[in-house]
Design a protein around this motif. Structure first.
Motif, PDB file in Angstrom:
ATOM      1  N   LEU A 133      32.017  47.013 -74.591  1.00 11.08           N
ATOM      2  CA  LEU A 133      31.797  47.286 -76.748  1.00 11.08           C
ATOM      3  C   LEU A 133      33.031  46.327 -77.532  1.00 11.08           C
ATOM      4  N   ALA A 134      34.556  46.645 -76.328  1.00  3.73           N
ATOM      5  CA  ALA A 134      35.200  46.836 -77.180  1.00  3.73           C
ATOM      6  C   ALA A 134      36.091  45.431 -77.506  1.00  3.73           C
ATOM      7  N   GLY A 135      35.133  44.387 -75.743  1.00  2.00           N
ATOM      8  CA  GLY A 135      35.220  43.190 -76.423  1.00  2.00           C
ATOM      9  C   GLY A 135      37.128  42.611 -75.438  1.00  2.00           C
ATOM     10  N   VAL A 136      36.715  43.227 -74.599  1.00  2.00           N
ATOM     11  CA  VAL A 136      37.857  43.178 -73.408  1.00  2.00           C
ATOM     12  C   VAL A 136      38.166  42.967 -72.409  1.00  2.00           C
ATOM     13  N   SER A 137      38.631  42.335 -71.629  1.00  2.00           N
ATOM     14  CA  SER A 137      38.629  42.564 -69.818  1.00  2.00           C
ATOM     15  C   SER A 137      38.473  44.245 -69.367  1.00  2.00           C
ATOM     16  N   LEU A 138      38.095  44.038 -68.427  1.00  2.00           N
ATOM     17  CA  LEU A 138      37.953  45.642 -68.120  1.00  2.00           C
ATOM     18  C   LEU A 138      39.592  45.778 -67.742  1.00  2.00           C
TER      19      LEU A 138
END
Length: 339
Positions: free
Chosen positions: A19-24
């Motif tokens: 949802l945030a558009g970042v990696s885990l």
């Protein structure tokens, strides 16, 4: 991914990252407020977590870092019983002052279940473990105790293990109950007791018997009933006792559940009811005029939590035992004279 696509199951860190558009890895670092994460990225990750209702698993985070949790475990009897709930309340309030949280589990008076619960708590690296035991042998806990997990036993002393304990003056309280009924003129006194294999019940039986022997009274002996474990059994037992050709003129019950059952068994007898003294105070005992052997149940828990915290804080002295005193509260039922 839209919010509508999120399932009703507990949200995961993977969903937050998507949802945030970042990696885990970035999502994890942002939520743990680690350095080298751009402020705007951190805000975006935290906003996504809030939107999804995601919360960090604090216990898992602490354990990954090699620390113990802030949890203290209590293996107890049924918390529906006011005795156990009052004890747990005393524990919880004391622990809260030290930033510790209480988690509880019910052993159902089952020694095998108790051991599995103890092991489950230890696997979660609780800071301390408080036990109201049903098992007869606790030697298996010695290894865990030596590894730094302090144990405190409540109501019943440990067997095969040197550990702190907070106990009730069971024998003294039961002796005073027997003496109280003898002083009212009774000799045919029924003793209705819970599981005789449990240490507190054995002590209460012994205390009552000691009072009878000291008075030279053996007229109570036909009215001994043990292993009466719940309200219905107590009600049935009392009805059977009162149906005898020579019924007892007084009854001593050894815990609050049995007292409740006895009151039900005596229902409708009015002035013909036998005298009654019960061990443990309970709600509405004052309204019902029930004489009891009282003790501070909350203090029992509070003292156990205090001992546990002292161990957590580094106390390494020998095992300690605290005994909570008892007193007779006369409300009318225990003062009836034999008819």
């Amino acid at each position: 991914m839209s919010v509508d696509d999120v399932t009703v199951r507990r949200p995961t860190l993977t969903q937050v990252a998507e949802l945030a558009g970042v990696s885990l890895k970035t999502a994890s670092r942002a939520l743990n407020r680690e350095p080298n994460v751009a402020p705007s990225t951190g805000r975006r990750v935290r906003d996504a977590a809030d939107l999804l209702g995601y919360r960090l698993n604090g216990i898992a985070r602490e354990l990954r870092r090699g620390a113990t949790s802030a949890l203290v475990g209590l293996v107890s009897g049924d918390l529906a019983n006011p005795f156990y709930s009052a004890v747990a309340s005393g524990i919880e309030r004391e622990l809260r002052q030290h930033g510790l949280l209480l988690i509880t589990a019910n052993n159902d008076e089952d020694a095998v279940l108790e051991r599995s619960l103890v092991e489950a708590f230890l696997e979660r690296r609780v800071r301390a473990l408080l036990v109201i035991p049903s098992a007869d042998d606790h030697e298996y806990l010695a290894v865990e105790g030596n590894r730094g997990v302090p144990f405190v036993f409540l109501d019943r002393p440990p067997d095969g293990l040197a550990a702190d304990a907070v106990l009730i003056d069971n024998a003294g309280g039961a002796r005073s109950a027997g003496e109280h009924l003898l002083a009212a003129g009774h000799t045919r006194i029924a003793l209705v007791a819970d599981l005789a294999r449990m240490a507190p019940q054995r002590a209460r039986i012994d205390g009552f018997v000691g009072a009878m022997r000291a008075a030279g009274n053996d007229a109570w002996e036909p009215y001994l009933r043990t292993d009466v474990h719940d309200v219905r059994h107590a009600e049935r037992t009392v009805r059977e006792l009162l149906a005898l050709d020579q019924a007892p003129t007084a009854i001593f019950t050894t815990n609050n559940r049995l007292t409740t059952g006895a009151l039900r068994g005596m229902r409708g007898l009015g002035g013909d009811a036998p005298a009654l003294v019960g061990f443990d105070d309970f709600d509405l005992a004052d309204v019902l005029g029930t004489t009891v052997v009282a003790h501070d149940m909350t203090a029992l828990g509070r003292e156990a939590a205090r001992l546990a915290y002292e161990r957590i804080s580094g106390h390494s002295g020998p095992a300690r035992t605290i005994v909570i005193s008892t007193s007779i509260i006369a409300r009318g039922s225990g003062e009836r004279r034999p008819s």
